[in-house]
Design a protein around this motif. Sequence first.
Motif, PDB file in Angstrom:
ATOM      1  N   GLU A 686      -7.253  16.004 -44.912  1.00 53.27           N
ATOM      2  CA  GLU A 686      -6.196  15.111 -44.436  1.00 53.27           C
ATOM      3  C   GLU A 686      -5.709  14.163 -45.519  1.00 53.27           C
ATOM      4  N   ARG A 693      -2.816   9.852 -42.234  1.00 50.70           N
ATOM      5  CA  ARG A 693      -2.158  10.069 -40.949  1.00 50.70           C
ATOM      6  C   ARG A 693      -3.142   9.766 -39.825  1.00 50.70           C
ATOM      7  N   THR A 731      -4.494   3.176 -45.819  1.00 52.71           N
ATOM      8  CA  THR A 731      -4.059   2.674 -44.508  1.00 52.71           C
ATOM      9  C   THR A 731      -3.721   1.181 -44.536  1.00 52.71           C
TER      10      THR A 731
END
Length: 1133
Positions: A686, A693, A731
């Motif tokens: 990922e 995400r 993030t």
Amino acid sequence: MPCFPQVLWPRILTFVVPAEYTEALEPLFSIIRILIMAEEKKKHSAKESTALVISTGAVKLPSPQQLLARLLVISMPASLGELRGAGAIGLLKILPEIIHPKLVDLWKTRLPELLQPLEGKNISTVLWETMLLQLLKESLWKISDVAWTIQLTQDFKQQMGSYNNNSTEKKFLWKALGTTLACCQDSDFVNSQIKEFLTAPNQLGDQRQGITSILGYCAENHLDIVLKVLKTFQNQEKFFMNRCKSLFSGKKSLTKTDVMVIYGAVALHAPKKQLLSRLNQDIISQVLFLHGQCSQVLGMSVMNKDMDLQMSFTRSITEIGIAVQDAEDQGFQFSYKEMLIGYMLDFIRDEPLDSLASPIRWKALIAIRYLSKLKPQLSLQDHLNILEENIRRLLPLPPLENLKSEGQTDEDKEHIQFLYERSMDALGKLLKTMMWDNVNAEDCQEMFNLLRMWLVSQKEWERERAFQITAKVLTNDIEAPGNFKIGSLLGLLAPNSCDTLPTIRQAAASSTIGLFYIKGIHLEVERLQGLQEGLESDDVQVQIKISSKIAKIVSKFIPNEEILMFLEEMLDGLESLNPTCTKACSIWMITVLKQQGADLEDQLLEILGTIYHHMPVLRQKEESFQFILEAISQIASFHMDTVVVNLLQKPLPFDRDTKTLWKALAEKPASSGKLLQALIDKLETELEDDIARVEAISVACATYEVISMGTSVTGLYPELFTLLLKLVSCTLGQKMPTCPWSHRRHVMQQGEQQQIPDPCRLSTATLKCLQAQAMREGLAKESDEGDNLWTLLSSPSTHHIGVCSLARSMAVWQHGVILDIMEQLLSSLTSSSENYRITGAAFFSELMKEPILWKHGNLRNVLILMDQSAWDSNATLRQMAIRGLGNTASGAPHKVKKHKQLMLESIIRGLYHLARTEVVCESLKALKKILELLTDRDVSFYFKEIVLQTRTFFEDEQDDVRLTAIFLFEDLAPLTGRRWKIFFLISFLLHLWDPNPKIGVACRDVLMVCIPFLGLQDLYGVLDRLLDQDLPRARDFYSQFCVKLAKKNQEILWILHTHSFTFFTSTWEVIRSAAVKLTDAVVLNLTSQYVELLDREQLTTSLRQDPCISVQRAAEAALQTLLRRCKETSIPL
């Protein structure tokens, strides 16, 4: 003597009317009654005459009107249990023939009915007064004799001086006189009497009460006459001379305020059919006109805070509102409604919020309540505005005991308590009226919601008031709209059955029970009342037990479709209420779920979503969080399959059951390692493009649950650590898409903030969990920032600081682990993600000071990449890169010499980044570290640039920058020439008194270093004084310093003077003051030759321009010194 009663009782009857015999009336009434009854007994004998003896000899009996007037007034105290009053009404019963023959049949029926309520008990004074006035009306109608009625009026007037103004007799007398006038058919007589009372009200005693009662009751049958005479009287009173005549004649006239009150009483008693047609023009407009006149000074309107005016106006408006309401004309539109409510609200707003000394609030609330019922109907927003304004003016008042403490006497304190109770009662009735007069259930809910913030107030007295008002609103035969919802209110109120005050507990229980009666649900009344009484106990366990019993009784009656609303309120309570109420919340919630959980299939998803919404906040309250888990378990006991499916579909991390699933998987030793490896592989996939995400966040949250169960991370730690750190970096500042939040009103504690899902916070939590497990396995150590590390790490503004702290927590003795981490993290320095490059630079900047990692790791490539990052446009990345270059001095000193040109150019470049002081400060620190390893020859090319650029930061506004620059110069001092030292000397001398003490100490150290190089060793003695615990005064220090310096080197002294001008405009007052004091000392010690060189005009101007007192005083002393030196050298100033 056979005729003794006939002779005696008429004589005794003559003592009834005179006021001086009032105290003796009780025995006199008894004697008269006995004698008359004896006479009546003889009357029934065939041999005796049937006629009573009316007069004997010279005895003059009181007239029938006198007797009736006197006995009716004396009867009034009978309601209070006074025997004299009962005796008077008893005497009337046996005297109808003497009063008037037409009354015999009427009184024979009515007087026994009148006496019946008095038998053995007291009755309401108002009811008794009404009954007596009704008897008077019926009697006058029966007699129907104008002359007789007129005479009765005169006899009532004759009694005015017989009673105290505050007595019940006097108050009744006024009303009886008004009633008699109302029954009089002679309009001219009525007109004349009203005029007489208006022009000479002092004959009534208390003129306002008297005239108001008389005209009010008179208006029952003579409204036109009363209004006409009032209007005429007003017109006459407009003339100033009429007022003056009254004053000079000694008569006390009625005031406009009195007339205003009269209009209210007239409206209240006027015939309802006649009232509405006359209301606007003849009553309301007159009241407003009078109020306006009273609020004017010299014809100009002013804010009048006269309490009597406000009370009178409020009373008048209240009575008018009651009168219009009693008229029961559904088609009547009261056009003055909003205006009058506005007046009342203004009165309430003018009342202080810290005291309760006047009845204005109470009376205005009553007026608003009656006005609100009238047509046209107010809008919902108007209702909300009115209620909110009144709630805000009453509920925040100080505690009752504090209010009472303002009273000087016990009577004052009782009065304040009376006003307090009446005001709260009036507010409760207003809210009750506005709520339940509304046919829209949603509007009712909106109005009640105004109390919510007060029901959960942290102040006990505010909660107490709110709950007492709530109990008043929700009890006593309420007729609510059919679709009114009780679930939300029940959840809000029920937990407070365990509140801290017994009054709150009782009110909460009453309100809770009342809600079910609103829905037409009849509960076990006697049992609930018994339980409610038990809430008086201060034993918390008893309160909890009783609340639990009440919950078991009522919970099965909660409408199924309202369970969700009920649970939402309970969850809010778990967040914000005190521990005991929180316990009650949990009991009610679990009880309801046990009894109705099986029927919640249709609402299950919404209920679970609501619970998830509250979990982030409730995690902070361990006990409340356990209650949540128990509730979810209770739901799952009925709907396990549905719950599991739902939880698997919910996004992490707030999904408690999904967490439980991951934990269950992790509990199996055989699969935990593979599970963790699979999560690592998934996370790596990922994050391949350095973009995080939602899927990566989900993996991280699942990883958290797995590791939190104690799953071993040995062997997987380097890869997992690197991925999670990358996830945290990627993030930063992102928002995670989640299910929509509930838009209901959310009650939280003061200062508490709602937790919003944050992917960086979730990723950080997983990394934190990993580090905790790694420490248990000896793979990492505790961070020097403690738990603050994770806050730093998850904030975009402090992320780099957190990463540095995290890097310092690495167990460098675990060579293999740390080298694996370095190898996997190396790509971060060239990542396309700016955040990730910052993360990598920050991490490696700390590792570069570890010699063991230079020995085993490939940090040479890192050094090259760090140098490149030091030229990046991102200030934070530059700062971290420069820190890494500086730390190389600790980790690999030989690399500094080898790459000195590359490193110096990059670091010096940072000194020009003036927009970001942290970059400048980092560059100064790095230079200090590196220069310690280099020789004069190594830095000769850059030396001048370093020195000059460092000098620019001596006056920087940031303490860290100034301090670091001075520290650096301390190292540079031995290398600088004499000219440079002299040039910088003044900065260090002045900043000895810097606002930051640390900077003062650093300047002292620099001076100690510079003095030998200037050949000024004699100054050591002066500088030694700076080592004392208490610094010397600046003026004394500079004086001694300059004296020594003057003897040694006048040139340096002159240079200090020429450079001091720039400090006269310093941003710090203390530095400007020090500069002036230094100038004073310099001028004092200059030789005549240098004094002649002084630019005296510039110096004088500069010294006089500072606005600060301390600088002005120093400047005045310096100017005196300059003047003295000029005189000494014969130089004109």
